[in-house]
Design a protein around this motif. Structure first.
Motif, PDB file in Angstrom:
ATOM      1  N   ASN A  10     -22.137 -12.578  14.788  1.00  0.00           N
ATOM      2  CA  ASN A  10     -20.962 -13.442  14.665  1.00  0.00           C
ATOM      3  C   ASN A  10     -20.555 -13.943  16.041  1.00  0.00           C
ATOM      4  OD1 ASN A  10     -20.988 -12.898  11.995  1.00  0.00           O
ATOM      5  ND2 ASN A  10     -19.007 -11.913  11.923  1.00  0.00           N
ATOM      6  N   ARG A  12     -17.785 -16.490  18.273  1.00  0.00           N
ATOM      7  CA  ARG A  12     -16.475 -17.118  18.227  1.00  0.00           C
ATOM      8  C   ARG A  12     -16.650 -18.627  18.322  1.00  0.00           C
ATOM      9  NH1 ARG A  12     -14.235 -13.193  22.738  1.00  0.00           N
ATOM     10  NH2 ARG A  12     -13.308 -11.602  21.442  1.00  0.00           N
ATOM     11  N   ASP A  24     -14.290 -16.274  13.621  1.00  0.00           N
ATOM     12  CA  ASP A  24     -15.733 -16.157  13.428  1.00  0.00           C
ATOM     13  C   ASP A  24     -16.284 -17.444  12.831  1.00  0.00           C
ATOM     14  OD1 ASP A  24     -16.003 -13.653  14.427  1.00  0.00           O
ATOM     15  OD2 ASP A  24     -16.082 -12.650  12.489  1.00  0.00           O
TER      16      ASP A  24
END
Length: 72
Positions: A10, A12, A24
């Protein structure tokens, strides 16, 4: 945020991260594109990593002490 299994890792969203939001991104396995669930950002892994590295520059000297003599 917790790893939710949306992709291999994941990341940002760089645009949201600039506004101090920790969002996410979803990963589309078919196209290889990451997309933010909050804003319009879409990009490849390289674009996401480059954007996040640019954002981290604003926090580079967060823990450095600046004295008045440093600016002369």
């Amino acid at each position: 945020m917790a790893q939710l299994g949306k992709g291999k890792l994941n990341y940002r969203c760089p645009l949201c991260f600039m506004r101090d939001l920790d969002i996410d991104m979803f990963y589309n396995k078919e196209t290889g594109i990451y997309s933010c669930i909050r804003c319009q950002f879409r990009g490849t892994e390289e674009e996401v990593l480059k954007g996040n590295e640019d954002v981290r520059m604003k926090y580079k000297a967060m823990y450095k002490r600046f004295d008045k003599f440093d600016f002369d």
